[in-house]
Write an enzyme that holds these catalytic residues in place. Sequence first.
Site, PDB file in Angstrom:
ATOM      1  N   LYS A  10     -12.041   0.635 -92.632  1.00  0.00           N
ATOM      2  CA  LYS A  10     -11.671   1.620 -91.629  1.00  0.00           C
ATOM      3  C   LYS A  10     -12.225   2.983 -92.024  1.00  0.00           C
ATOM      4  CE  LYS A  10      -7.541   3.051 -89.073  1.00  0.00           C
ATOM      5  NZ  LYS A  10      -6.074   2.878 -88.960  1.00  0.00           N
ATOM      6  N   GLU A  67       8.777  -4.115 -83.257  1.00  0.00           N
ATOM      7  CA  GLU A  67       9.857  -3.307 -82.708  1.00  0.00           C
ATOM      8  C   GLU A  67      11.133  -4.113 -82.468  1.00  0.00           C
ATOM      9  OE1 GLU A  67       5.963  -1.369 -81.816  1.00  0.00           O
ATOM     10  OE2 GLU A  67       6.756  -3.391 -81.475  1.00  0.00           O
ATOM     11  N   ARG A  76       9.377  -2.490 -75.825  1.00  0.00           N
ATOM     12  CA  ARG A  76       9.198  -3.858 -76.280  1.00  0.00           C
ATOM     13  C   ARG A  76      10.493  -4.440 -76.843  1.00  0.00           C
ATOM     14  NH1 ARG A  76       3.808  -4.263 -79.657  1.00  0.00           N
ATOM     15  NH2 ARG A  76       3.248  -5.760 -78.064  1.00  0.00           N
TER      16      ARG A  76
END
Length: 628
Positions: A280, A364, A392
């Site tokens: 990344k 979540e 969610r």
Amino acid sequence: MGKLLESIHSPADLKRLSCAQMADLAEEIRAFLIQSLSKTGGHLGPNLGVVELTLAMHYVFSSPQDRFLFDVSHQVYTHKILTGRRERFDTIRQPGGLNGFMLRTECEHDCYGAGHAGTALSAALGMAVARDMAGGTENIIAVAGDAAFTNGISFEALNNIAEQTKRLIVVLNDNEWSIDRNVGAIARYLHRVVTNEHYQHLHRSAKRIVQKIGGQTAVNVMRRAEEAAKGMLWPSMLFEEFGLEYFGPIDGHNLPQLIETFKFLKTIDRPVLLHVLTQKGRGFQPALDLQKKFHGLGPYDPETGSTRPTGQPTYSEVFANTLVELANQDSRIVAITAAMPNGTGLDLFRPHHPKRYFDVGIAEEHAVIFAAGMATRGFRPVCAIYSTFLQRAFDPIVHDVALQNLPVLFCMDRAGLSGDDGPTHHGLFDISYLRGIPGMTLMAPSDEVDLADMMKTAMTLPGPSAIRYPRGAVAGVARRAAEVLPVGKAEVVADGSDVAILGLGTMMPLALELAVRLEREGYSAAVINPRFIKPLDRAVIEQYARRVSAFVTFEDAVRMGGFGSAVLEAVEEIGSNVPVVRIGWPDQFIEHGKVDALREKYGVSVDAAHAQVLPLLTRRQRPTLVAS
């Protein structure tokens, strides 16, 4: 811009290049991304990490006939560049410009829209099964980061893939990060695979055979080598237990290897998972040094990576600092985040109370039920989750927290319009989806003092509560020690007799501005800081319903089922016919753009409120006041 990049207008142009040219093109794309995003901001780190992977996919497969799905899809900038959108790239995340995520209405090459993690595998399986039923031959390729495998939806999909299709390619893009570093057993498991010397050696040998020989012989040899390597580590690999043939890990920046591997996987008639290792932020040292910062950011210096000072503290920072203060006083307080310690500010809490800080990954639903479990044992859990991501976990909020009346506090960062991130990230629905839950206390601070007071108040409540606050800087009000608020009590900022204006949360400046305008026109305006959405201060509503000609409500949320609706219901229930002008977002998804411009476009403004309320007040025929 490099000459090779200038020649790419569609994926077909890519297929004419040699591997050496493709490697040069990868560097040109990185340079282009670094320069372009320095002006607009965006998700720089994730996109620098998938340049070669995206090039290899477009080289081997044929989009849009073959379907590419990217989990979250914040790493699709190279995909957009290669599919004819390079000339519009300076508009990314700008009003009227390219979306920062995949968007089906934007381009035929964007086959599936996304902005939340964990959706790619399920959607790809749905496409694969639909292809099978229709007798199609297209390839379906789902790219999911290792962080996506901390999400339960990904495992629900894995549980079904081998049972429901014979052809699907899953690419596990392993860079060890979501926004913060990945956590939990899945992250540790993948790390063991990547770092085992025996497996690496045997895998490299198998890959060289595939590249040199090709065909069924290579398939058989590679399978035996893979199985031998895996047998030295564990009886079986996790993904193969789900019925996916596992290949990897391979270097996600080695273009020739990626291309040959995709060609090989294209021939396999069974579900496969390719494990690729990427870096990344590759190619930009500031992004490598500051992974969290360069996941997604505003404009920056393309040479140094420096950004402008932020000035005022943010609501996230005030939340975190207040939580530290409260936790210093109360050992029962614990903090929970779903892979967003930086975005929610909890990375500021962690050093002070490391044993009371929990990052559960992009999960979540688990975060909320985990909090419920802790609450049953006398703890006071604080779940810091963006408003859009808390959607969610709606069922756990109802079933596990509210139904059991457990004292869990939900701190909903990024409530309201999220600007450049667009509809997947706008936190416009939390009032509507929380207001109807029995026992829920729902609050919205007008400034940082309100936020601290509400957090302290929540720690005294016997049941669930939630606080919604926006992204960005606080109002700049002088801080004081937090105080417990009277639950359900609004603050009357200014009294008045013609109109009562309620500015919810950070919409208070609009309420005050409207009041000033109406006062100049000769009307007496009351201004109210509601503080509590639920329970609503019905005494204040009833008091003003006897005196005023109209109510006006401002909220940074959808009107349907929102705060204005709560006021309207209260007015009706007390038997009043005073009209309520509700200013909020309409019943549609709002595109990305600058907050002020979008408010003006959709009538979330003082002008819109003034135009709607004025006809209701003119009946009073009050004299117009002229400023001296």
